[in-house]
Design a protein around this motif. Structure first.
Motif, PDB file in Angstrom:
ATOM      1  N   VAL A  76       0.869  -1.175   0.000  1.00 40.22           N
ATOM      2  CA  VAL A  76       0.000   0.000   0.000  1.00 40.22           C
ATOM      3  C   VAL A  76       0.903   1.222   0.000  1.00 40.22           C
ATOM      4  O   VAL A  76       1.805   1.327   0.842  1.00 40.22           O
ATOM      5  N   ASP A  77       0.709   2.080  -0.957  1.00 40.42           N
ATOM      6  CA  ASP A  77       1.492   3.317  -1.019  1.00 40.42           C
ATOM      7  C   ASP A  77       0.537   4.373  -1.560  1.00 40.42           C
ATOM      8  O   ASP A  77       0.461   4.601  -2.760  1.00 40.42           O
ATOM      9  N   THR A  78      -0.216   4.975  -0.653  1.00 42.59           N
ATOM     10  CA  THR A  78      -1.317   5.791  -1.133  1.00 42.59           C
ATOM     11  C   THR A  78      -1.617   6.952  -0.190  1.00 42.59           C
ATOM     12  O   THR A  78      -1.241   6.938   0.984  1.00 42.59           O
ATOM     13  N   THR A  79      -2.278   7.934  -0.744  1.00 40.74           N
ATOM     14  CA  THR A  79      -2.762   9.067   0.044  1.00 40.74           C
ATOM     15  C   THR A  79      -4.241   9.214  -0.266  1.00 40.74           C
ATOM     16  O   THR A  79      -4.629   9.199  -1.431  1.00 40.74           O
ATOM     17  N   GLU A  80      -5.042   9.335   0.767  1.00 37.51           N
ATOM     18  CA  GLU A  80      -6.475   9.484   0.555  1.00 37.51           C
ATOM     19  C   GLU A  80      -6.982  10.651   1.385  1.00 37.51           C
ATOM     20  O   GLU A  80      -6.526  10.859   2.513  1.00 37.51           O
ATOM     21  N   LEU A  81      -7.928  11.381   0.803  1.00 36.53           N
ATOM     22  CA  LEU A  81      -8.565  12.470   1.535  1.00 36.53           C
ATOM     23  C   LEU A  81      -9.937  11.995   1.995  1.00 36.53           C
ATOM     24  O   LEU A  81     -10.693  11.422   1.221  1.00 36.53           O
ATOM     25  N   ILE A  82     -10.211  12.195   3.251  1.00 37.84           N
ATOM     26  CA  ILE A  82     -11.497  11.773   3.811  1.00 37.84           C
ATOM     27  C   ILE A  82     -12.237  13.003   4.311  1.00 37.84           C
ATOM     28  O   ILE A  82     -11.761  13.708   5.214  1.00 37.84           O
ATOM     29  N   TRP A  83     -13.359  13.265   3.681  1.00 39.88           N
ATOM     30  CA  TRP A  83     -14.170  14.423   4.028  1.00 39.88           C
ATOM     31  C   TRP A  83     -14.672  14.315   5.459  1.00 39.88           C
ATOM     32  O   TRP A  83     -15.105  13.257   5.901  1.00 39.88           O
ATOM     33  N   LEU A  84     -14.618  15.432   6.187  1.00 38.91           N
ATOM     34  CA  LEU A  84     -15.168  15.445   7.547  1.00 38.91           C
ATOM     35  C   LEU A  84     -16.563  16.042   7.509  1.00 38.91           C
ATOM     36  O   LEU A  84     -16.752  17.194   7.119  1.00 38.91           O
ATOM     37  N   ASP A  85     -17.505  15.225   7.864  1.00 36.59           N
ATOM     38  CA  ASP A  85     -18.899  15.616   7.824  1.00 36.59           C
ATOM     39  C   ASP A  85     -19.291  16.223   9.167  1.00 36.59           C
ATOM     40  O   ASP A  85     -19.320  15.543  10.188  1.00 36.59           O
ATOM     41  N   GLU A  86     -19.598  17.518   9.150  1.00 35.48           N
ATOM     42  CA  GLU A  86     -19.957  18.207  10.397  1.00 35.48           C
ATOM     43  C   GLU A  86     -21.358  17.852  10.866  1.00 35.48           C
ATOM     44  O   GLU A  86     -21.759  18.212  11.971  1.00 35.48           O
ATOM     45  N   GLY A  87     -22.074  17.194  10.001  1.00 30.12           N
ATOM     46  CA  GLY A  87     -23.425  16.783  10.388  1.00 30.12           C
ATOM     47  C   GLY A  87     -24.433  17.890  10.246  1.00 30.12           C
ATOM     48  O   GLY A  87     -25.276  17.851   9.358  1.00 30.12           O
ATOM     49  N   ASP A  88     -24.307  18.924  11.065  1.00 35.89           N
ATOM     50  CA  ASP A  88     -25.284  20.011  11.035  1.00 35.89           C
ATOM     51  C   ASP A  88     -24.974  21.046   9.947  1.00 35.89           C
ATOM     52  O   ASP A  88     -25.822  21.828   9.574  1.00 35.89           O
ATOM     53  N   LEU A  89     -23.740  21.016   9.434  1.00 33.95           N
ATOM     54  CA  LEU A  89     -23.372  22.000   8.419  1.00 33.95           C
ATOM     55  C   LEU A  89     -23.488  21.398   7.020  1.00 33.95           C
ATOM     56  O   LEU A  89     -23.042  20.280   6.779  1.00 33.95           O
TER      57      LEU A  89
END
Ligand code: ZN
Length: 165
Positions: A76-89
């Protein structure tokens, strides 16, 4: 350091908002000859997490053709972006983020699970067709070599060939 789960807001207090984990353990759910070794870095970038990892292991796979176990190195040689879900926003509509860069999202006040993430990355590397080698003959072909099917026509030809010799 080894952690099963990282509380995402705690990254904001970390140096450079980053946690670096040394990976040196088996990945739950993944059959492997060796533990995964490498490094995983997770950075809090306000609206998303950046997860970068380089890790490798020797996976134990079962050949789909001959059903024997064989080993395969996975890296595994990878970079991933994971969105942060604020829920209310609501997600900012004007933000130009390519969907393929943000394959996943996590609750902003939730947990990031490094080993679950790594498991998914290793699974993505598994070949769809798992074949032990290019020379694999499979179960059926191997059985045929040991017990050649009797065919009367060929038996007749064999008699003829012997008569000619
Ligand atoms: Zn095989």
């Amino acid at each position: 350091m080894s952690k099963d789960a990282i509380y995402i807001p705690s990254l904001l207090q970390a140096v450079a908002k980053t946690e670096t984990l040394a990976i040196a353990s088996f990945i739950p759910g993944l059959e492997s000859l060796t533990p995964a070794r490498g490094e995983l870095r997770v950075t809090h970038c306000t609206t998303y997490l950046e997860v970068a990892a380089r890790a490798e292991l020797i996976a134990t796979l079962i050949c789909h053709r001959c059903l024997t176990h064989y080993n395969q190195r996975l890296v595994v040689d990878t970079t991933e972006l994971i969105w942060l879900d604020e829920g209310d926003l609501p997600l900012p509509l004007e933000a130009e983020v390519k969907t393929e860069d943000l394959a996943e999202s996590l609750p902003a006040r939730g947990y990031f699970q490094p080993f679950t993430w790594l498991y998914e990355q290793f699974c993505l590397l598994l070949p769809l067709q798992q074949i032990c080698s290019d020379e694999c003959q499979g179960v059926a072909a191997e059985a045929q070599q040991h017990e050649p099917p009797l065919d009367r026509r060929w038996a007749g030809l064999e008699v003829l060939r012997q008569q000619l010799e």
